[in-house]
Every structure is written in structure tokens, then in C-alpha cells.
Scaffold this motif. Structure first.
Motif, PDB file in Angstrom:
ATOM      1  N   PRO A   1      -3.328  -0.241  -3.805  1.00  0.00           N
ATOM      2  CA  PRO A   1      -3.899  -0.886  -4.983  1.00  0.00           C
ATOM      3  C   PRO A   1      -3.455  -2.349  -5.036  1.00  0.00           C
ATOM      4  CG  PRO A   1      -1.954   0.418  -5.591  1.00  0.00           C
ATOM      5  CD  PRO A   1      -2.177   0.620  -4.118  1.00  0.00           C
ATOM      6  N   PRO A   2      -4.182  -3.294  -5.607  1.00  0.00           N
ATOM      7  CA  PRO A   2      -5.508  -3.084  -6.214  1.00  0.00           C
ATOM      8  C   PRO A   2      -6.646  -3.295  -5.220  1.00  0.00           C
ATOM      9  CG  PRO A   2      -4.721  -5.289  -6.729  1.00  0.00           C
ATOM     10  CD  PRO A   2      -3.680  -4.668  -5.844  1.00  0.00           C
ATOM     11  N   SER A   3      -6.320  -3.492  -3.924  1.00  0.00           N
ATOM     12  CA  SER A   3      -7.376  -3.865  -2.978  1.00  0.00           C
ATOM     13  C   SER A   3      -8.333  -2.713  -2.652  1.00  0.00           C
ATOM     14  CB  SER A   3      -6.729  -4.396  -1.711  1.00  0.00           C
ATOM     15  OG  SER A   3      -7.650  -4.514  -0.685  1.00  0.00           O
ATOM     16  N   ALA A   4      -7.776  -1.508  -2.427  1.00  0.00           N
ATOM     17  CA  ALA A   4      -8.637  -0.387  -2.023  1.00  0.00           C
ATOM     18  C   ALA A   4      -7.901   0.910  -2.313  1.00  0.00           C
ATOM     19  CB  ALA A   4      -8.952  -0.493  -0.536  1.00  0.00           C
ATOM     20  N   ASP A   5      -8.596   2.037  -2.087  1.00  0.00           N
ATOM     21  CA  ASP A   5      -7.920   3.325  -2.287  1.00  0.00           C
ATOM     22  C   ASP A   5      -6.885   3.572  -1.194  1.00  0.00           C
ATOM     23  OD1 ASP A   5      -9.445   4.065  -4.559  1.00  0.00           O
ATOM     24  OD2 ASP A   5     -11.147   4.491  -3.238  1.00  0.00           O
TER      25      ASP A   5
ATOM     26  N   THR B   1     -14.942   6.195  -1.798  1.00  0.00           N
ATOM     27  CA  THR B   1     -13.554   5.949  -1.408  1.00  0.00           C
ATOM     28  C   THR B   1     -13.520   4.671  -0.574  1.00  0.00           C
ATOM     29  OG1 THR B   1     -13.235   8.336  -1.294  1.00  0.00           O
ATOM     30  CG2 THR B   1     -11.537   6.988  -0.273  1.00  0.00           C
ATOM     31  N   THR B   2     -12.597   3.758  -0.911  1.00  0.00           N
ATOM     32  CA  THR B   2     -12.552   2.480  -0.190  1.00  0.00           C
ATOM     33  C   THR B   2     -11.326   2.419   0.710  1.00  0.00           C
ATOM     34  OG1 THR B   2     -11.488   1.491  -2.119  1.00  0.00           O
ATOM     35  CG2 THR B   2     -13.841   1.162  -1.909  1.00  0.00           C
ATOM     36  N   TYR B   3     -11.504   1.769   1.862  1.00  0.00           N
ATOM     37  CA  TYR B   3     -10.455   1.668   2.870  1.00  0.00           C
ATOM     38  C   TYR B   3     -10.266   0.204   3.250  1.00  0.00           C
ATOM     39  CZ  TYR B   3     -11.343   6.668   3.591  1.00  0.00           C
ATOM     40  OH  TYR B   3     -11.513   8.014   3.425  1.00  0.00           O
ATOM     41  N   GLU B   4      -9.033  -0.257   3.219  1.00  0.00           N
ATOM     42  CA  GLU B   4      -8.707  -1.646   3.610  1.00  0.00           C
ATOM     43  C   GLU B   4      -8.133  -1.618   5.021  1.00  0.00           C
ATOM     44  OE1 GLU B   4      -8.443  -5.165   4.010  1.00  0.00           O
ATOM     45  OE2 GLU B   4      -8.620  -5.034   1.825  1.00  0.00           O
ATOM     46  N   VAL B   5      -8.654  -2.487   5.910  1.00  0.00           N
ATOM     47  CA  VAL B   5      -8.183  -2.465   7.306  1.00  0.00           C
ATOM     48  C   VAL B   5      -7.469  -3.763   7.699  1.00  0.00           C
ATOM     49  CG1 VAL B   5     -10.326  -3.294   8.413  1.00  0.00           C
ATOM     50  CG2 VAL B   5      -8.857  -1.649   9.611  1.00  0.00           C
TER      51      VAL B   5
ATOM     52  N   ARG C   1     -21.009   6.814   7.020  1.00  0.00           N
ATOM     53  CA  ARG C   1     -20.377   7.616   5.959  1.00  0.00           C
ATOM     54  C   ARG C   1     -21.147   7.456   4.658  1.00  0.00           C
ATOM     55  NH1 ARG C   1     -17.844  11.155   8.312  1.00  0.00           N
ATOM     56  NH2 ARG C   1     -16.967  11.727   6.300  1.00  0.00           N
ATOM     57  N   SER C   2     -21.336   8.531   3.934  1.00  0.00           N
ATOM     58  CA  SER C   2     -22.045   8.330   2.659  1.00  0.00           C
ATOM     59  C   SER C   2     -21.076   7.946   1.549  1.00  0.00           C
ATOM     60  CB  SER C   2     -22.864   9.558   2.282  1.00  0.00           C
ATOM     61  OG  SER C   2     -22.084  10.705   2.458  1.00  0.00           O
ATOM     62  N   ASP C   3     -19.810   8.357   1.636  1.00  0.00           N
ATOM     63  CA  ASP C   3     -18.886   8.102   0.522  1.00  0.00           C
ATOM     64  C   ASP C   3     -17.719   7.172   0.880  1.00  0.00           C
ATOM     65  OD1 ASP C   3     -20.281   9.801  -1.245  1.00  0.00           O
ATOM     66  OD2 ASP C   3     -19.425  11.530  -0.217  1.00  0.00           O
ATOM     67  N   GLY C   4     -17.664   6.701   2.110  1.00  0.00           N
ATOM     68  CA  GLY C   4     -16.536   5.846   2.511  1.00  0.00           C
ATOM     69  C   GLY C   4     -16.988   4.411   2.720  1.00  0.00           C
ATOM     70  N   HIS C   5     -16.272   3.455   2.113  1.00  0.00           N
ATOM     71  CA  HIS C   5     -16.592   2.045   2.297  1.00  0.00           C
ATOM     72  C   HIS C   5     -15.399   1.305   2.878  1.00  0.00           C
ATOM     73  CE1 HIS C   5     -20.326   1.544  -0.496  1.00  0.00           C
ATOM     74  NE2 HIS C   5     -20.388   2.630   0.243  1.00  0.00           N
ATOM     75  N   LEU C   6     -15.701   0.307   3.725  1.00  0.00           N
ATOM     76  CA  LEU C   6     -14.661  -0.462   4.425  1.00  0.00           C
ATOM     77  C   LEU C   6     -14.533  -1.856   3.822  1.00  0.00           C
ATOM     78  CD1 LEU C   6     -12.821  -0.745   7.026  1.00  0.00           C
ATOM     79  CD2 LEU C   6     -14.840  -1.702   8.153  1.00  0.00           C
ATOM     80  N   ARG C   7     -13.313  -2.385   3.848  1.00  0.00           N
ATOM     81  CA  ARG C   7     -13.079  -3.777   3.420  1.00  0.00           C
ATOM     82  C   ARG C   7     -12.180  -4.444   4.455  1.00  0.00           C
ATOM     83  NH1 ARG C   7     -13.289  -4.878  -1.584  1.00  0.00           N
ATOM     84  NH2 ARG C   7     -11.210  -5.687  -1.974  1.00  0.00           N
ATOM     85  N   TRP C   8     -12.528  -5.673   4.823  1.00  0.00           N
ATOM     86  CA  TRP C   8     -11.643  -6.428   5.709  1.00  0.00           C
ATOM     87  C   TRP C   8     -11.647  -7.891   5.285  1.00  0.00           C
ATOM     88  CZ3 TRP C   8     -13.850 -10.383   8.618  1.00  0.00           C
ATOM     89  CH2 TRP C   8     -15.233 -10.314   8.827  1.00  0.00           C
TER      90      TRP C   8
END
Ligand code: SF4
Length: 358
Positions: free
Chosen positions: A92-96, A147-151, A177-184
């Protein structure tokens, strides 16, 4: 520099690429098909490759901490991520959740967020078992809920993309993925290989930017802020106009109340307005400068001549729930800066979302 037009902003300058002096592969990395894919890329760039006899990285220490730093920052090690990496941590707060395609970064920011959080020499370690890392992510998704993922927590994924191809692979994976989102997020600019990927709107690409006196003085080895914004523009432009059609974002960090800070950050906002003079899905993340006793100690060995202000006397202590100490700006300074940034963004980008100020 104040940029007034898109023509001034969009240059034909080649992207900033990090070229390591040596690339080391562990035997375990060479057993992985993704490791072989990285091997072929590196070989096609004619970079010197060393194959280690064992899976431990050795021979990377110099005679001083500074020399160890220099050796490490010129080395790409291709290794397998340890099993502990498959147990994800929240961010937090960037992603799950955060996950890692590499650890270590080729840039030389004198305030680097990695100082004190990674152990050993800051060698750039790229993971050869990426398919396994990606396959593991589905366990953390909640069906029907995004659900968000930070890489980008432990590396600048775009900074090593020409050597690994791993960021593109992550973007392709999240496109399915239908429910997973990526952030970079990145301070580099070589985005052309990402523009045509089937991202399906599931990846938010961000660049990290700062006012000119800060980026000019403290962000060695990165692409210029102008080039980062040019790259963000390409990512945000719709496909039919030759862009990537991605959701995008700006991370303004680390924000510092330098002399004339309103004017300096006002100029940065001018540059952002010029780069993003179109409708796009845009977010802002605002992060003020902070340091810990551990990060200060490491940064002083990495950058002994740095003029970065880390005077504890001028800061307020913030404790986390585990008792760890951070030095942040005092409440009045924070309030004034927060108000300024929020008001600039609301006026200039009324449709953009501010995700957080910290
Ligand atoms: Fe550290 Fe980020 Fe700069 Fe890389 S780009 S040196 S991770 S602050």
C-alpha cells in the motif's frame, strides 16, 4: 528548461539504454527457458557473458564500498528468484501486491529508494524463472474483484527491458487476466517495444518525474525528464495514432521544498501538460522525500559527495507499526506542498485521479 510545444518535446534522440560491462548467468538460470531467452538477447548485443560454476554470485566485491557499488552497477546477473519471492507482500498505497522480475537498478539516484532495502552489493539481478513467477500470481486474485500488482519496487523494469524482455512478458500475461492489473514505473524511456503489446487496458504505465534542479542533480544514469514524458506520451496515445493506448500515470517523487519550489514544480507541470495534451486515462502519485537511518548510511557510502539534504534536525520523525523510523518534512511544510500539488493537478488535469500523497 521550459518546453512549450509538443514538437519541442518530441525529439528523435535515441532512447537511453543501459549496457552492462558483464553479464553473469548462474547454472540454474541457464536451465530455465526464460534464462535462455535472455542469454540469446544478450549474445545478440555482443555483451561479454560469464557462466558461473555454481549458483552463488561471487567475485563482485571491490576494495571499498564505493568500488563494490561501481562493479555492481555495471553487472547484470541472471539468476533464479528464490522461493521466498513466490510469497507476495502487500504494497500500500501503490497496489495490492508486489512481485519482482528483477532486483537492483542500473540508474544512480542519490536518494535511491532501494538503499537499505536490498542486501549485498547492488548488482542488477534479473530473474530467469519469470514464467513461474507469473503463474504464481493468480493465487492472489479474488474472482470478480480487481487485484493490482506493482512490479517496480525493487528495480526499474524498463531500464533492463532491452536485455530481458521481461516487462513485455508481464504485460502480455496481465492482458490475459480478467481480474489482475499490472502497474510499473520508470525513469527510462525505451518504450517502443511495448507499444504493440496485447495489454487489454490491464497495465498502467507510469514515469517518475521531478523538478529540473532535483532530476538534474540527483538522478544519474536515467533518461531526461523530457524523454520520460515523451515516452509516456507514446504509451498514452491511442493505437490509431501510433501509440500504445495504455492507461498512464505520473509519479512525482521525491518531492522536495527546494528554493523556488512552486516555480520549479510549476514548470514541471507545464512540461507534463505539453506531453499529455490529449484525453487519456491518467493518475498521479505524489511522494515527498523521506529517509531512514539505514538508507542514509547506505546512500552516504554510495554517494559520498552528494548534496542531498538528509539533515535529521530539519525533519520530523514518523514511526511505522513495527517501530521503524522515517525522517519526513514537518506537518506545515507537508500541508503546504500537498495543497499546491493537488490544486495544480485539479486545475490542469481535471479528469485525472490523484491516487495518494505521502
Ligand atoms: Fe533507485 Fe529508482 Fe533511481 Fe533506480 S530509478 S536508482 S531504483 S531511485
Amino acid at each position: 528548461m521550459l518546453v512549450n510545444t509538443v514538437a519541442e518535446l518530441v525529439s528523435t534522440k535515441p532512447a537511453r539504454l543501459w549496457i552492462p560491462e558483464r553479464v553473469i548467468f548462474t547454472p540454474a538460470a541457464l536451465d530455465e527457458p526464460w534464462g535462455q531467452q535472455i542469454y540469446k538477447r544478450v549474445q545478440s548485443l555482443n555483451l561479454p557473458i560469464e557462466e558461473l560454476p555454481r549458483n552463488r554470485l561471487t567475485g563482485l566485491r571491490g576494495e571499498s564500498e564505493r568500488q563494490t557499488y561501481d562493479i555492481a552497477k555495471r553487472t547484470l546477473a541472471v539468476v533464479t528468484a528464490p522461493p521466498s519471492q513466490l510469497k507476495l507482500s502487500p504494497i500500500p498505497p501503490s497496489a495490492d501486491w508486489q512481485f519482482h522480475l528483477a532486483e537492483g537498478c542500473p540508474a544512480h539516484c542519490q536518494y535511491c529508494y532501494l538503499a537499505g532495502s536490498l542486501s549485498g552489493p547492488p548488482v542488477i539481478r534479473a530473474y530467469a524463472n519469470l514464467p513461474q513467477i507469473l503463474e504464481n500470481l493468480a493465487k492472489y486474485e479474488q474472482p470478480g474483484q480487481m487485484t493490482t500488482y506493482e512490479v517496480s519496487c525493487y528495480t526499474d523494469p524498463l531500464g533492463i527491458e532491452h536485455l530481458t524482455g521481461s516487462l513485455a512478458e508481464c504485460i502480455r500475461y496481465f492482458g490475459t487476466r480478467s481480474d489482475g492489473h499490472l502497474r510499473w514505473v520508470s525513469k527510462f524511456d525505451a518504450v517502443d517495444s511495448l507499444l504493440d503489446l496485447p495489454h487489454n487496458g490491464h497495465t498502467r504505465c507510469r514515469v517518475s518525474v521531478n523538478a529540473a534542479p532535483i532530476s538534474g542533480k540527483f538522478e544519474g544514469g536515467t533518461a531526461s525528464v523530457t524523454s520520460r514524458l515523451e515516452a509516456l506520451r507514446k504509451l498514452a496515445l491511442p493505437r490509431e495514432k501510433g501509440g500504445g493506448g495504455y492507461p498512464v500515470g505520473l509519479v512525482i517523487a521525491p518531492i522536495m521544498p527546494i528554493d523556488d519550489w512552486q516555480m520549479q514544480y510549476g514548470r514541471l507541470f507545464d512540461m507534463i501538460s505539453t506531453a499529455l495534451d490529449m484525453d487519456c486515462d491518467l493518475t498521479f502519485e505524489l511522494i515527498s522525500h523521506r529517509f531512514t537511518p539505514g538508507s542514509k548510511e547506505v546512500l552516504q557510502t554510495w554517494y559520498p559527495q552528494s548534496k542531498l539534504d538528509m539533515d535529521e534536525e530539519k525533519r520530523t520523525i514518523k514511526r511505522n507499526k513495527f517501530g521503524g523510523v522515517k525522517y519526513v518534512y514537518d506537518a506545515d511544510t507537508m500541508k503546504t506542498m500537498k495543497r499546491f500539488f493537488e490544486s495544480e493537478i485539479q486545475q490542469r488535469f481535471p479528469k485525472a485521479k490523484i491516487l495518494y500523497w505521502t
